[in-house]
Write an enzyme that holds these catalytic residues in place. Structure first.
Site: not given
Ligand code: AMP
Length: 282
Positions: A34, A37, A150, A185, A187
């Site tokens: 996403h 990454h 994150k 964001m 996964s």
């Protein structure tokens, strides 16, 4: 972009680049790319000459009952996205290449792994992370490795293991990339149904409430945490943890003087989500 599956081939490619005086960057990932990454790949592209992205869903960092088998996997899509970012090498080894028969070494980073995700997911999580990151750094031998803020606790674990084991690499932490409505964001956001997707925005709003209180001069950790907790409660979310800790060693803070890491984990719908924010009182 080359797709490489063996340690030997990635070593040869990196050695050639280094012999030509090129700086090597590594972005370790578990795929299902996403924009978070992609931001790491972009930073790597600006700072290093040979960009290697590893794609490996590391089984050892999942506890029994976690989402290892359901974890989203689509190598073709990931490869296309990495190519679009100008990545040079996608290193996508099979599990047996990473963990050959008889594999028997575990890296355990103590103390900072006892809290937050280490406490809620269990000790095997960061043992799995530390071991696979040490292996990736050993296999690729990059000059710089890029991680997302994150996973703030993961960044601290990686910095500690690199320092303690004298691994010659610079660790670069990159900012959290968010959806337009603030959701970090991940996964795992694909697990959210529409209602849970809306509910999940409360995590970032909770952090923002504490951040606003800190910016208004509040330093009392209990008050700051309560500001965030109220937003979560309002959204019907009971966090796994919501804690204000020191940014260097994750000790629990009573007061925030310079800065503090406010970290949250919660189950929303079918997904376990994490987020964090560094509070800096005015
Ligand atoms: P993962 O594939 O989830 O293991 O993540 C690979 C790397 O991407 C880790 O260093 C993560 O911290 C980073 N990352 C994941 N989500 C984000 C995000 N929203 N913003 C920035 N980095 C992220």
């Amino acid at each position: 972009m080359r797709i490489i599956r063996t340690v030997h081939e990635v070593r040869v490619a990196v050695a050639e680049a280094r012999a030509a005086g090129r700086i090597v960057g590594l972005v370790p990932t578990m795929g299902a790319f996403h924009a978070g990454h992609l931001s790491l790949m972009q930073v790597a592209r600006t700072q290093t000459d040979l960009v290697v992205v590893s794609l490996f869903v590391n089984p050892t960092q999942f506890a029994a009952g976690e989402d290892l088998s359901a974890y989203p996997r689509d190598e073709q899509r990931d490869a296309d996205m990495a190519r679009g970012e100008g990545v040079d090498i996608l290193f996508a080894p099979e599990p047996a290449e990473v963990y050959p028969d008889g594999f028997s070494t575990t890296i355990h980073v103590s103390s900072i792994t006892d809290v937050l995700c280490g406490a809620t997911r269990g000790p095997q999580h960061f043992d799995g992370v530390a071991t696979v990151v040490a292996k990736m750094l050993g296999m690729v031998a990059p000059d710089v490795a890029f991680f997302g803020q994150k996973d703030a606790q993961q960044v601290l674990v990686v910095r500690r293991l690199v320092r303690d084991l004298d691994i010659p690499v610079r660790i670069e932490a990159c900012p959290i990339v968010r959806e337009p409505d603030g959701l970090a964001m991940s996964s795992r956001n694909v697990y959210l149904d529409p209602a849970a997707r809306v509910q999940a925005t409360a995590l970032q709003r909770a952090l923002a409430a504490a951040d606003a209180a800190a910016k208004a001069g509040e330093r009392d950790a209990a008050v700051l945490v309560a500001a965030a907790a109220a937003v979560l409660a309002d959204a019907g979310i009971e966090p796994e943890y919501l804690e204000l800790r020191a940014t260097d060693d994750l000790r629990l803070l009573d007061r925030v003087e310079e800065e503090g890491l406010l970290a949250v984990a919660a189950r929303v719908g079918g997904a376990r989500l994490i987020d964090n924010c560094v509070l800096r009182p005015n």
